[in-house]
Design an enzyme around this catalytic site. Structure first.
Site, PDB file in Angstrom:
ATOM      1  N   GLU A 136       9.575  -4.447  12.815  1.00 13.16           N
ATOM      2  CA  GLU A 136       9.255  -3.375  11.747  1.00 13.16           C
ATOM      3  C   GLU A 136       7.681  -2.806  12.162  1.00 13.16           C
ATOM      4  O   GLU A 136       6.887  -3.326  12.222  1.00 13.16           O
ATOM      5  CB  GLU A 136       8.985  -3.786  10.447  1.00 13.16           C
ATOM      6  CG  GLU A 136       8.747  -2.478   9.264  1.00 13.16           C
ATOM      7  CD  GLU A 136       8.468  -3.262   7.930  1.00 13.16           C
ATOM      8  OE1 GLU A 136       7.584  -4.147   7.814  1.00 13.16           O
ATOM      9  OE2 GLU A 136       9.008  -2.617   7.185  1.00 13.16           O
ATOM     10  N   CYS A 139       9.441   1.684   3.252  1.00  7.32           N
ATOM     11  CA  CYS A 139      10.521   0.634   3.722  1.00  7.32           C
ATOM     12  C   CYS A 139      11.756   1.087   3.882  1.00  7.32           C
ATOM     13  O   CYS A 139      12.495   0.445   4.223  1.00  7.32           O
ATOM     14  CB  CYS A 139      10.224  -0.443   2.602  1.00  7.32           C
ATOM     15  SG  CYS A 139      10.783   0.404   1.043  1.00  7.32           S
ATOM     16  N   PHE A 144       0.847  -1.058   0.035  1.00  8.02           N
ATOM     17  CA  PHE A 144       0.049   0.018   0.016  1.00  8.02           C
ATOM     18  C   PHE A 144       0.755   1.225   0.156  1.00  8.02           C
ATOM     19  O   PHE A 144       0.320   2.418  -0.386  1.00  8.02           O
ATOM     20  CB  PHE A 144      -0.967  -0.046   1.276  1.00  8.02           C
ATOM     21  CG  PHE A 144      -0.449   0.225   2.548  1.00  8.02           C
ATOM     22  CD1 PHE A 144       0.026   1.713   2.855  1.00  8.02           C
ATOM     23  CD2 PHE A 144       0.290  -0.579   3.481  1.00  8.02           C
ATOM     24  CE1 PHE A 144       0.476   2.097   3.946  1.00  8.02           C
ATOM     25  CE2 PHE A 144       0.978  -0.156   4.633  1.00  8.02           C
ATOM     26  CZ  PHE A 144       0.988   1.029   4.832  1.00  8.02           C
ATOM     27  N   GLU A 184      -5.014  -3.717  -1.706  1.00 14.10           N
ATOM     28  CA  GLU A 184      -6.549  -3.390  -1.729  1.00 14.10           C
ATOM     29  C   GLU A 184      -6.722  -2.360  -1.000  1.00 14.10           C
ATOM     30  O   GLU A 184      -7.987  -1.732  -0.903  1.00 14.10           O
ATOM     31  CB  GLU A 184      -7.194  -4.688  -1.030  1.00 14.10           C
ATOM     32  CG  GLU A 184      -6.921  -5.016   0.214  1.00 14.10           C
ATOM     33  CD  GLU A 184      -5.609  -5.899   0.292  1.00 14.10           C
ATOM     34  OE1 GLU A 184      -4.498  -5.753  -0.576  1.00 14.10           O
ATOM     35  OE2 GLU A 184      -5.719  -6.840   1.140  1.00 14.10           O
ATOM     36  N   SER A 239       5.344  -7.121   3.366  1.00 13.60           N
ATOM     37  CA  SER A 239       5.915  -7.618   4.424  1.00 13.60           C
ATOM     38  C   SER A 239       6.711  -8.911   4.279  1.00 13.60           C
ATOM     39  O   SER A 239       6.471  -9.709   3.530  1.00 13.60           O
ATOM     40  CB  SER A 239       4.845  -7.645   5.628  1.00 13.60           C
ATOM     41  OG  SER A 239       3.899  -8.542   5.247  1.00 13.60           O
ATOM     42  N   LYS A 261      -1.230  -6.411  -9.442  1.00 15.95           N
ATOM     43  CA  LYS A 261      -2.156  -6.775  -8.395  1.00 15.95           C
ATOM     44  C   LYS A 261      -1.655  -5.703  -7.065  1.00 15.95           C
ATOM     45  O   LYS A 261      -0.825  -5.996  -6.289  1.00 15.95           O
ATOM     46  CB  LYS A 261      -1.981  -8.186  -7.747  1.00 15.95           C
ATOM     47  CG  LYS A 261      -3.189  -8.943  -7.260  1.00 15.95           C
ATOM     48  CD  LYS A 261      -3.831  -7.804  -5.832  1.00 15.95           C
ATOM     49  CE  LYS A 261      -3.086  -8.131  -4.709  1.00 15.95           C
ATOM     50  NZ  LYS A 261      -3.468  -7.156  -3.568  1.00 15.95           N
TER      51      LYS A 261
HETATM   52  P1  NAD Z   1       1.465  -6.661   2.933  1.00 19.78           P
HETATM   53  O1  NAD Z   1       2.497  -7.765   2.986  1.00 19.78           O
HETATM   54  O2  NAD Z   1       0.149  -6.651   3.861  1.00 19.78           O
HETATM   55  O3  NAD Z   1       0.791  -6.744   1.490  1.00 19.78           O
HETATM   56  C1  NAD Z   1       1.604  -6.802   0.183  1.00 19.78           C
HETATM   57  C2  NAD Z   1       0.620  -7.178  -0.816  1.00 19.78           C
HETATM   58  O4  NAD Z   1       0.472  -8.647  -0.757  1.00 19.78           O
HETATM   59  C3  NAD Z   1      -0.709  -6.824  -1.099  1.00 19.78           C
HETATM   60  O5  NAD Z   1      -1.061  -6.689  -2.555  1.00 19.78           O
HETATM   61  C4  NAD Z   1      -1.629  -7.503  -0.439  1.00 19.78           C
HETATM   62  O6  NAD Z   1      -2.857  -7.577  -0.975  1.00 19.78           O
HETATM   63  C5  NAD Z   1      -0.980  -8.912  -0.502  1.00 19.78           C
HETATM   64  N1  NAD Z   1      -1.264  -9.996   0.360  1.00 19.78           N
HETATM   65  C6  NAD Z   1      -1.730  -9.613   1.790  1.00 19.78           C
HETATM   66  N2  NAD Z   1      -1.803 -10.765   2.693  1.00 19.78           N
HETATM   67  C7  NAD Z   1      -1.429 -11.889   1.522  1.00 19.78           C
HETATM   68  C8  NAD Z   1      -1.190 -13.242   1.787  1.00 19.78           C
HETATM   69  N3  NAD Z   1      -1.609 -13.819   3.005  1.00 19.78           N
HETATM   70  N4  NAD Z   1      -0.815 -13.969   0.617  1.00 19.78           N
HETATM   71  C9  NAD Z   1      -0.568 -13.229  -0.554  1.00 19.78           C
HETATM   72  N5  NAD Z   1      -0.900 -11.785  -0.668  1.00 19.78           N
HETATM   73  C10 NAD Z   1      -1.067 -11.030   0.467  1.00 19.78           C
HETATM   74  O7  NAD Z   1       2.200  -5.368   2.848  1.00 19.78           O
HETATM   75  P2  NAD Z   1       1.762  -3.895   3.242  1.00 19.78           P
HETATM   76  O8  NAD Z   1       1.175  -3.874   4.428  1.00 19.78           O
HETATM   77  O9  NAD Z   1       0.879  -3.570   1.925  1.00 19.78           O
HETATM   78  O10 NAD Z   1       3.087  -3.029   2.917  1.00 19.78           O
HETATM   79  C11 NAD Z   1       3.942  -2.580   3.943  1.00 19.78           C
HETATM   80  C12 NAD Z   1       5.074  -3.689   4.004  1.00 19.78           C
HETATM   81  O11 NAD Z   1       5.582  -3.760   2.771  1.00 19.78           O
HETATM   82  C13 NAD Z   1       6.080  -3.339   4.949  1.00 19.78           C
HETATM   83  O12 NAD Z   1       6.614  -4.424   5.554  1.00 19.78           O
HETATM   84  C14 NAD Z   1       7.037  -2.636   4.053  1.00 19.78           C
HETATM   85  O13 NAD Z   1       8.605  -2.723   4.744  1.00 19.78           O
HETATM   86  C15 NAD Z   1       6.897  -3.724   2.880  1.00 19.78           C
HETATM   87  N6  NAD Z   1       7.722  -2.810   1.871  1.00 19.78           N
HETATM   88  C16 NAD Z   1       8.911  -3.205   1.522  1.00 19.78           C
HETATM   89  C17 NAD Z   1       9.680  -2.502   0.301  1.00 19.78           C
HETATM   90  C18 NAD Z   1      10.984  -3.119  -0.098  1.00 19.78           C
HETATM   91  O14 NAD Z   1      11.334  -2.624  -1.031  1.00 19.78           O
HETATM   92  N7  NAD Z   1      11.540  -4.070   0.545  1.00 19.78           N
HETATM   93  C19 NAD Z   1       8.958  -1.521  -0.381  1.00 19.78           C
HETATM   94  C20 NAD Z   1       7.657  -1.088   0.129  1.00 19.78           C
HETATM   95  C21 NAD Z   1       7.196  -1.835   1.228  1.00 19.78           C
END
Ligand code: NAD
Length: 496
Positions: free
Chosen positions: A381, A281, A149, A176, A226, A173
């Site tokens: 985090e 991140c 997000f 959401e 994450s 994708k």
């Molecule tokens: P998230 O892991 O909750 O969601 C990321 C994506 O995965 C979304 O599209 C979500 O719909 C999908 N998703 C969620 N649950 C899932 C599941 N059980 N199985 C499959 N797909 C699933 O992350 P978030 O809260 O949207 O974003 C924040 C996280 O992203 C933080 O941990 C941040 O550090 C990380 N991030 C990392 C980087 C990087 O470059 N390393 C960059 C941006 C964000």
């Protein structure tokens, strides 16, 4: 109520979704839209469209592809304010920050405009007598891009401009929580002349991702989110024979040595900890103060924090709300845990007054001192506006903390000593290092990616590693013989 659906084969999807999600404006706390969640049939329809489009797009000339990319670059640039406003309305970050995100995404589009140069292979004339050898790189097919997000424009743009430039078709994708902007990007691709089906958007949650992971015609997956999910995406994708790069979470340390410019370091800590409400991140969340610097540094940071304005991102404020009510509560829970575990709460962001609606998902900038490595606020985090200061006696101890942490996305050192900085860049076990630069996000022609639990897979995002990820290599050994040069020889070919 605004209705957000999928974008498949160059148009909005027309079906009825069995499941939907809610989208909020975090600054008002009011639901702004419903978003359709894709099931297996919808993902399959997107893969079918992308597969058909790939069969044509992979044959498009490099000139044709770069013309579309240049047109897309122009359109994104022209519509940058509109895209930023869509981001702010669903994510909450302040408008200038949203605009900055669009600009950093554009850098990758600009990089991908040079695809004819980037895809040049090698050629060796006369590798053997009368035999030439050359290498080419070819696209993979349908590629899935699953994004978080926190950067709804920039993170998908780390991947899709390069994937498309290399001749692939993509399915994005989005998160959401803020899905709208990806659909506007899809319209801009169409306007730029990209053939229908090369860029698709499916909205949804786990079931949509699970189908992308399992579908045999999806050849590669770029995931950002994450760490727990990144790890499982990497393992499941690899089990299904896919190429996967899965970027995970972070806990970025900023080391401040006693000789650092304190004003510069305090400004940097504020910008990197509280920009985008800490939902980056590459945010700095652990400040490692090498004594005797801590007292003076904390004083400079606290003084600056008092001036920060939190509020609706469309107004003249420094920091917006958190993305959802649940996420705000989770971050507030970490503040309670920090107090319980014995850290000193220097500035408490709970209950601050804001420039915006009372129901927004607010949490003000928060500062902890005397944080120790066993505390959850140090280990985990938090992904919110919480900065934790840990005091250490030496550079060696600071380095040990950074290297022993589970995550290794970004880090920074603040010092006036070139030798110390050079030693740090050499010794630190982190993928992206800043020297007097708190958020060292690489420019598009280098690659973005962390080490340890911050990235699963072999390839970082964009730059030459991006081109490598979205193509596979082929080496051609060719002879155009003189008819008299045939002959039978069952031995292994040797070069002469
Ligand atoms: P998230 O892991 O909750 O969601 C990321 C994506 O995965 C979304 O599209 C979500 O719909 C999908 N998703 C969620 N649950 C899932 C599941 N059980 N199985 C499959 N797909 C699933 O992350 P978030 O809260 O949207 O974003 C924040 C996280 O992203 C933080 O941990 C941040 O550090 C990380 N991030 C990392 C980087 C990087 O470059 N390393 C960059 C941006 C964000």
């Amino acid at each position: 109520m605004h209705h957000i659906t999928h974008w498949i084969d160059g148009r909005h999807w027309q079906g009825q979704a069995a499941r939907q999600g809610q989208v909020f404006n975090p600054a008002t706390g009011v639901q702004s839209a419903v978003v359709d969640f894709a099931d297996t049939a919808v993902v399959d329809a997107a893969v079918d469209a992308a597969s058909r489009a790939f069969d044509r797009w992979r044959h498009a000339s490099l000139a044709q592809r770069s013309q579309v990319l240049f047109a897309f670059r122009h359109l994104v640039h022209t519509h940058r304010d509109e895209l930023a406003a869509i981001i702010t309305a669903e994510h909450g970050k302040v408008l200038p920050d949203a605009l900055g995100e669009v600009t950093r995404g554009l850098e990758v589009v600009e990089f991908a405009c040079g695809i004819p140069q980037l895809l040049k292979g090698g050629y060796s004339e006369a590798a053997s007598s009368g035999v030439d050898v050359y290498s080419i790189r070819q696209p993979l097919g349908v590629c899935g891009i699953i994004s978080p997000f926190n950067f709804p424009v920039m993170v998908p743009m780390w991947f899709f401009p390069i994937a498309i430039a290399c001749g692939n078709a993509v399915i994005v994708k989005p998160s959401e929580k803020d899905p709208s902007v990806s659909l506007r990007v899809a319209e801009l691709w169409k306007e730029a002349g990209l053939p229908d089906g090369v860029f698709n958007v499916v909205n949804g949650d786990k079931p949509a991702v699970d189908r992308l992971l399992a579908h045999p015609r999806v050849k590669a997956l770029s995931f950002v989110g994450s760490t727990a999910i990144a790890k499982s995406i990497y393992e499941t994708g690899a089990r299904h024979g896919k190429r996967v790069q899965a970027l995970g979470g972070a806990k970025n340390h900023m080391v401040v040595l006693p000789d650092a410019d304190i004003e510069l370091a305090a400004d940097a800590a504020i910008n990197a900890a509280f920009g985008s409400a800490g939902e980056r991140c590459m945010a700095i969340s652990a400040l490692i103060a090498v004594e005797p610097v801590a007292d003076v540094l904390i004083a400079a940071i606290t003084q600056r924090m008092a001036k920060l304005r939190t509020g609706d991102g469309t107004r003249a404020v420094d920091m917006g709300p958190l993305v959802t009510c649940a996420h705000r509560d989770k971050v507030a829970g970490y503040i309670e845990a920090g107090v319980r575990e014995g850290a000193t709460l220097v500035v408490d962001g709970r209950g601050i007054s804001v420039d915006g609606a009372a129901e927004g998902f607010w949490l003000g900038p928060t500062l902890f001192d005397q944080v120790t490595p066993n505390m959850s606020i140090y280990r985990d985090e938090i992904f919110g506006p919480v900065l934790c200061v840990t005091r250490v006696p030496s550079y060696t101890e600071a380095l040990r903390l950074v290297n022993e942490h589970e995550y290794g996305n970004g880090t920074a050192i603040f010092t006036r000593d070139g030798g110390a900085a050079r030693r740090f860049q050499h010794e630190v076990e982190v993928g992206m290092v800043g020297i007097n630069v708190p958020i060292p996000v690489p420019v598009a022609y280098y690659s973005f990616g962390g080490w340890k639990a911050s990235l699963f897979g072999d390839s970082h995002a964009h730059g030459s590693e991006g081109v490598h990820f979205f193509t596979r290599g082929k080496v051609v050994t060719s002879r155009w013989p003189d008819p008299s040069q045939g002959g039978i020889n069952l031995g292994f070919p040797q070069n002469r």
